[in-house]
Scaffold this motif. Sequence first.
Motif, short mmCIF file in Angstrom:
data_model
loop_
_atom_site.label_atom_id
_atom_site.label_comp_id
_atom_site.label_asym_id
_atom_site.label_seq_id
_atom_site.Cartn_x
_atom_site.Cartn_y
_atom_site.Cartn_z
N GLU A 19 1.01 -1.01 -0.04
CA GLU A 19 -0.09 0.14 0.13
C GLU A 19 0.86 1.38 -0.16
O GLU A 19 2.27 1.04 0.25
CB GLU A 19 -1.05 0.08 1.33
CG GLU A 19 -1.94 -1.21 1.26
CD GLU A 19 -2.78 -1.26 2.40
OE1 GLU A 19 -4.15 -1.63 2.13
OE2 GLU A 19 -2.44 -0.60 3.46
N ASN A 21 -0.73 4.49 1.21
CA ASN A 21 -1.87 5.43 1.76
C ASN A 21 -1.47 6.05 2.99
O ASN A 21 -2.28 6.88 3.80
CB ASN A 21 -3.36 4.57 1.84
CG ASN A 21 -3.23 3.63 2.85
OD1 ASN A 21 -2.31 3.00 2.89
ND2 ASN A 21 -4.27 3.25 3.38
N HIS A 22 -0.13 5.76 3.40
CA HIS A 22 0.40 6.50 4.45
C HIS A 22 1.56 7.23 4.31
O HIS A 22 2.37 6.58 3.69
CB HIS A 22 0.64 5.77 5.84
CG HIS A 22 -0.67 5.23 6.36
ND1 HIS A 22 -1.87 5.81 6.92
CD2 HIS A 22 -1.13 3.70 6.36
CE1 HIS A 22 -2.88 4.99 7.16
NE2 HIS A 22 -2.63 3.87 6.82
N PHE A 30 4.73 0.57 0.96
CA PHE A 30 5.15 -0.32 2.27
C PHE A 30 4.37 -1.46 2.35
O PHE A 30 3.28 -1.57 1.36
CB PHE A 30 5.03 0.30 3.68
CG PHE A 30 3.55 1.05 3.59
CD1 PHE A 30 2.61 0.28 4.21
CD2 PHE A 30 3.27 2.38 3.22
CE1 PHE A 30 1.14 0.65 4.27
CE2 PHE A 30 1.98 2.78 3.53
CZ PHE A 30 0.99 1.92 3.93
N ASN A 32 1.50 -3.55 4.53
CA ASN A 32 0.63 -3.76 5.40
C ASN A 32 0.43 -5.29 5.60
O ASN A 32 -0.31 -5.83 4.79
CB ASN A 32 -0.80 -3.05 5.08
CG ASN A 32 -1.93 -3.03 5.90
OD1 ASN A 32 -1.79 -3.82 6.72
ND2 ASN A 32 -2.98 -2.56 5.52
N TYR A 33 0.95 -5.89 6.92
CA TYR A 33 0.63 -7.14 6.99
C TYR A 33 -0.75 -7.34 7.43
O TYR A 33 -1.34 -6.48 7.94
CB TYR A 33 1.40 -7.42 8.52
CG TYR A 33 2.83 -7.86 8.03
CD1 TYR A 33 3.65 -6.68 7.92
CD2 TYR A 33 3.29 -8.94 8.64
CE1 TYR A 33 4.94 -6.87 7.49
CE2 TYR A 33 4.87 -9.25 8.35
CZ TYR A 33 5.54 -8.40 8.02
OH TYR A 33 6.94 -8.47 7.91
N ASN A 35 -3.66 -8.75 9.48
CA ASN A 35 -3.89 -8.79 11.09
C ASN A 35 -4.28 -10.20 11.44
O ASN A 35 -5.10 -10.67 11.91
CB ASN A 35 -5.04 -7.97 11.44
CG ASN A 35 -4.97 -6.32 10.97
OD1 ASN A 35 -5.63 -5.83 10.28
ND2 ASN A 35 -3.80 -5.97 11.42
N ARG A 67 3.53 -4.92 18.06
CA ARG A 67 3.18 -5.88 17.21
C ARG A 67 4.65 -6.89 17.01
O ARG A 67 5.07 -6.63 15.92
CB ARG A 67 2.86 -5.48 15.81
CG ARG A 67 1.37 -5.01 15.97
CD ARG A 67 1.01 -4.51 14.84
NE ARG A 67 -0.49 -3.89 15.07
CZ ARG A 67 -1.54 -3.90 13.82
NH1 ARG A 67 -1.13 -3.91 12.70
NH2 ARG A 67 -2.79 -3.15 14.14
N TRP A 90 0.44 6.29 11.91
CA TRP A 90 0.67 5.36 10.65
C TRP A 90 1.73 6.08 9.67
O TRP A 90 2.38 5.65 8.60
CB TRP A 90 -0.66 4.80 10.03
CG TRP A 90 -1.06 3.67 10.64
CD1 TRP A 90 -2.52 3.88 11.29
CD2 TRP A 90 -0.90 2.22 10.96
NE1 TRP A 90 -3.02 2.80 12.06
CE2 TRP A 90 -1.99 1.90 11.75
CE3 TRP A 90 0.07 1.80 10.67
CZ2 TRP A 90 -1.91 0.44 12.37
CZ3 TRP A 90 0.44 0.39 11.34
CH2 TRP A 90 -0.68 -0.38 12.04
N ASN A 121 3.32 -1.84 9.79
CA ASN A 121 3.37 -1.65 8.33
C ASN A 121 4.98 -1.48 8.08
O ASN A 121 5.72 -0.77 9.07
CB ASN A 121 2.81 -0.10 7.97
CG ASN A 121 1.20 -0.36 7.87
OD1 ASN A 121 0.72 -1.75 7.87
ND2 ASN A 121 0.52 0.69 7.91
C1 GCU Z 1 -4.89 0.64 9.36
C2 GCU Z 1 -4.12 1.48 8.87
C3 GCU Z 1 -3.31 0.17 7.94
C4 GCU Z 1 -2.58 -0.60 9.02
C5 GCU Z 1 -4.02 -1.24 9.61
C6 GCU Z 1 -3.38 -2.31 10.78
O1 GCU Z 1 -6.04 0.11 8.80
O2 GCU Z 1 -4.50 2.24 7.79
O3 GCU Z 1 -2.23 0.94 7.33
O4 GCU Z 1 -1.91 -1.75 8.40
O5 GCU Z 1 -4.64 -0.32 10.25
O6 GCU Z 1 -3.92 -2.30 11.79
O7 GCU Z 1 -2.53 -3.17 10.45
#
Ligand code: GCU
Length: 138
Positions: A19, A21-22, A30, A32-33, A35, A67, A90, A121
């Motif tokens: 993504e 978007n940050h 980057f 985004n793993y 969850n 995390r 983020w 992230n």
């Molecule tokens: C939000 C955030 C993501 C992040 C995600 C998370 O959605 O925008 O960039 O990865 O939280 O909790 O993992």
Amino acid sequence: AATTVYQAESATVSQGVVESNHAGYTGTGFVNYDNVSGSYVQWTVTAAAAGTATLTVRFANGTTTNRPMTIAVNGATAASGVAFNGTGTWDTWQDVNVTVTLNAGANTVRATATTANGGPNVDKLTVADGGGTSGPSM
Ligand code: GCU
């Protein structure tokens, strides 16, 4: 010795998405793993010589909950419970360093989330290779 940057968005990703978007990432994005425990990013890194190297993972965690991840090198755990604590937002990126031993040539480095929150992230991995010189210009 050499310092090499390996972007997360160019790595192998299991249970995660690239993504952008940050703000504040390097390269084009980057990872985004997801969850979920077990999500990972795996890089192939090259060392000029066998020996100790410092791995630096640049990450953001906009939550207030650690995390943690396991760092494995060539399939073997090199560090477990490595903390990726909250960075505030983020868009706020910090570095975590792990010292490992690399083989000469190609190595895999895998960063695996170990809680149901998944990983932070992750922007990039930087490898500071402690290996010896290979020529007079180095
Ligand atoms: C939000 C955030 C993501 C992040 C995600 C998370 O959605 O925008 O960039 O990865 O939280 O909790 O993992």
